[in-house]
Design a protein around this motif. Sequence first.
Motif, PDB file in Angstrom:
ATOM      1  N   UNK A 106       0.811  -1.209   0.000  1.00 33.16           N
ATOM      2  CA  UNK A 106       0.000   0.000   0.000  1.00 33.16           C
ATOM      3  C   UNK A 106       0.846   1.261   0.000  1.00 33.16           C
ATOM      4  N   UNK A 107       0.201   2.377   0.237  1.00 35.21           N
ATOM      5  CA  UNK A 107       0.852   3.693   0.195  1.00 35.21           C
ATOM      6  C   UNK A 107       0.973   4.264   1.596  1.00 35.21           C
ATOM      7  N   UNK A 108       2.170   4.765   1.899  1.00 32.79           N
ATOM      8  CA  UNK A 108       2.487   5.240   3.238  1.00 32.79           C
ATOM      9  C   UNK A 108       3.157   6.610   3.178  1.00 32.79           C
ATOM     10  N   UNK A 109       2.925   7.407   4.196  1.00 30.39           N
ATOM     11  CA  UNK A 109       3.651   8.657   4.359  1.00 30.39           C
ATOM     12  C   UNK A 109       4.660   8.508   5.483  1.00 30.39           C
ATOM     13  N   UNK A 110       5.825   9.139   5.329  1.00 30.50           N
ATOM     14  CA  UNK A 110       6.821   9.105   6.401  1.00 30.50           C
ATOM     15  C   UNK A 110       6.342  10.019   7.529  1.00 30.50           C
ATOM     16  N   UNK A 111       6.027   9.433   8.654  1.00 32.33           N
ATOM     17  CA  UNK A 111       5.538  10.183   9.804  1.00 32.33           C
ATOM     18  C   UNK A 111       6.683  10.645  10.689  1.00 32.33           C
ATOM     19  N   UNK A 112       7.647   9.759  10.897  1.00 27.23           N
ATOM     20  CA  UNK A 112       8.840  10.092  11.686  1.00 27.23           C
ATOM     21  C   UNK A 112      10.055   9.410  11.078  1.00 27.23           C
ATOM     22  N   UNK A 120      -0.077  -0.799  14.371  1.00 27.61           N
ATOM     23  CA  UNK A 120      -1.518  -1.003  14.263  1.00 27.61           C
ATOM     24  C   UNK A 120      -1.848  -1.088  12.780  1.00 27.61           C
ATOM     25  N   UNK A 121      -3.128  -1.093  12.443  1.00 27.84           N
ATOM     26  CA  UNK A 121      -3.532  -1.281  11.051  1.00 27.84           C
ATOM     27  C   UNK A 121      -3.028  -0.174  10.144  1.00 27.84           C
ATOM     28  N   UNK A 122      -2.696   0.972  10.717  1.00 27.78           N
ATOM     29  CA  UNK A 122      -2.295   2.127   9.910  1.00 27.78           C
ATOM     30  C   UNK A 122      -0.889   2.626  10.196  1.00 27.78           C
ATOM     31  N   UNK A 123      -0.120   1.880  10.972  1.00 28.07           N
ATOM     32  CA  UNK A 123       1.223   2.333  11.350  1.00 28.07           C
ATOM     33  C   UNK A 123       2.192   1.167  11.356  1.00 28.07           C
ATOM     34  N   UNK A 124       3.331   1.347  10.718  1.00 27.33           N
ATOM     35  CA  UNK A 124       4.402   0.359  10.789  1.00 27.33           C
ATOM     36  C   UNK A 124       5.713   1.062  11.121  1.00 27.33           C
ATOM     37  N   UNK A 125       6.612   0.323  11.741  1.00 25.67           N
ATOM     38  CA  UNK A 125       7.932   0.838  12.099  1.00 25.67           C
ATOM     39  C   UNK A 125       8.973  -0.069  11.466  1.00 25.67           C
ATOM     40  N   UNK A 126       9.798   0.502  10.601  1.00 22.92           N
ATOM     41  CA  UNK A 126      10.856  -0.255   9.935  1.00 22.92           C
ATOM     42  C   UNK A 126      12.201   0.236  10.463  1.00 22.92           C
ATOM     43  N   UNK A 127      12.972  -0.684  11.031  1.00 26.06           N
ATOM     44  CA  UNK A 127      14.300  -0.347  11.544  1.00 26.06           C
ATOM     45  C   UNK A 127      15.350  -0.863  10.569  1.00 26.06           C
ATOM     46  N   UNK A 128      16.243   0.036  10.146  1.00 29.89           N
ATOM     47  CA  UNK A 128      17.253  -0.298   9.144  1.00 29.89           C
ATOM     48  C   UNK A 128      18.650  -0.065   9.692  1.00 29.89           C
ATOM     49  N   UNK A 129      19.618  -0.658   9.002  1.00 31.43           N
ATOM     50  CA  UNK A 129      21.030  -0.475   9.328  1.00 31.43           C
ATOM     51  C   UNK A 129      21.563   0.691   8.498  1.00 31.43           C
ATOM     52  N   UNK A 130      22.004   1.791   9.133  1.00 31.29           N
ATOM     53  CA  UNK A 130      22.512   2.931   8.363  1.00 31.29           C
ATOM     54  C   UNK A 130      23.940   2.765   7.849  1.00 31.29           C
ATOM     55  N   UNK A 165      25.742   6.590  14.201  1.00 32.66           N
ATOM     56  CA  UNK A 165      24.381   6.081  14.032  1.00 32.66           C
ATOM     57  C   UNK A 165      24.405   4.567  13.883  1.00 32.66           C
ATOM     58  N   UNK A 166      23.578   3.899  14.676  1.00 27.42           N
ATOM     59  CA  UNK A 166      23.491   2.439  14.650  1.00 27.42           C
ATOM     60  C   UNK A 166      22.177   1.943  14.066  1.00 27.42           C
ATOM     61  N   UNK A 167      21.108   2.691  14.270  1.00 28.86           N
ATOM     62  CA  UNK A 167      19.785   2.305  13.787  1.00 28.86           C
ATOM     63  C   UNK A 167      19.113   3.504  13.128  1.00 28.86           C
ATOM     64  N   UNK A 168      18.396   3.238  12.044  1.00 32.55           N
ATOM     65  CA  UNK A 168      17.604   4.246  11.365  1.00 32.55           C
ATOM     66  C   UNK A 168      16.158   3.756  11.366  1.00 32.55           C
ATOM     67  N   UNK A 169      15.251   4.553  11.915  1.00 31.43           N
ATOM     68  CA  UNK A 169      13.882   4.100  12.129  1.00 31.43           C
ATOM     69  C   UNK A 169      12.888   4.953  11.344  1.00 31.43           C
ATOM     70  N   UNK A 170      12.134   4.292  10.454  1.00 32.93           N
ATOM     71  CA  UNK A 170      11.058   4.928   9.703  1.00 32.93           C
ATOM     72  C   UNK A 170       9.731   4.542  10.355  1.00 32.93           C
ATOM     73  N   UNK A 171       8.986   5.529  10.817  1.00 30.06           N
ATOM     74  CA  UNK A 171       7.591   5.296  11.207  1.00 30.06           C
ATOM     75  C   UNK A 171       6.718   5.752  10.056  1.00 30.06           C
ATOM     76  N   UNK A 172       5.937   4.824   9.503  1.00 28.30           N
ATOM     77  CA  UNK A 172       5.132   5.105   8.322  1.00 28.30           C
ATOM     78  C   UNK A 172       3.655   5.041   8.673  1.00 28.30           C
ATOM     79  N   UNK A 173       2.878   6.005   8.144  1.00 28.44           N
ATOM     80  CA  UNK A 173       1.434   6.042   8.344  1.00 28.44           C
ATOM     81  C   UNK A 173       0.744   5.754   7.002  1.00 28.44           C
ATOM     82  N   UNK A 174      -0.265   4.913   7.064  1.00 24.75           N
ATOM     83  CA  UNK A 174      -0.998   4.550   5.851  1.00 24.75           C
ATOM     84  C   UNK A 174      -1.757   5.766   5.316  1.00 24.75           C
ATOM     85  N   UNK A 175      -1.696   5.941   3.998  1.00 26.02           N
ATOM     86  CA  UNK A 175      -2.375   7.071   3.342  1.00 26.02           C
ATOM     87  C   UNK A 175      -3.772   6.681   2.872  1.00 26.02           C
TER      88      UNK A 175
END
Length: 290
Positions: free
Chosen positions: A126-132, A247-257, A280-290
Amino acid sequence: MKTIYNILAISLTITLLFSCNEEQITNNHQRQLLAVAIDGQVGNPNIPGSLDEGNTTTITTYKELDFSNLALEIVVSPGATVFPESGQAVDFASNGNQYTYTITSESGISKDWVIAVDQFVNPVGGTWGIDKLEFYWDDWFGWGNSGLVPLTDKLPLSASGVDDIITFSAIELVDDAGIVYGSYMRSTGADGQSANYTNDLTGKDYSDKFDRITGASGNWQINADGTMTFTDANGLVTTGKSIEVIDANTILIKLDPGPQTWEIDWGDYFGNPENALNFAWDLLYTLKRQ
């Protein structure tokens, strides 16, 4: 002498008894579930590694299967048997999408194993916006110069990318190893500006660390261990550490920078933002469903 002969006779009898029965006697009590597979399997089931760690595991499939007539491929300890047998169709639907298998060791001791089957749901489709967009850093000197902060705290210009939109495709391929593949597209948000990872104080570009779901397009994969990997159109590979469905509208993806540079400005240890950016050890994207 008679006593010695009696002892020898008893010893010979015991030896003969053990020799006659050694093929009938076994100490193999192993009754472990070693592997389980299903058509359309995604990832690897988390099977308890010993009898003391539990007896339940879950296997996931992306295919629309008839849960009332499922046949699993099952591997058990050498010498053990399983009931129902591997490859035998059983009714999972009537048992809450799970079934109890009994594994019996070579010595005749049994253990029940509960195998559950889940339908795979693509967590990123689906489509997500970068929230944090945040990062965690730590230089391991133990002086408090560490923490989880918004990337904009250290790279103010990165705010131009925080409202970007990322669209993940539906599943495009699942390989024999259970890895799920798809593609993505990234576009600018309401400000119409692309992400900028330049330190406005020094002019140093940190794109190599923080531009990680990068470019206008690329490919994603969900690995057998549940982590995600991204490959952009230029071949840059970013390794994921975890993906969490909040939740149904939020995901958190943790990446290696990527690797730390180990460069420290001792003259401005707590004030120079590059001290944090370099560690930096972790890069975290919080995405909200559009």
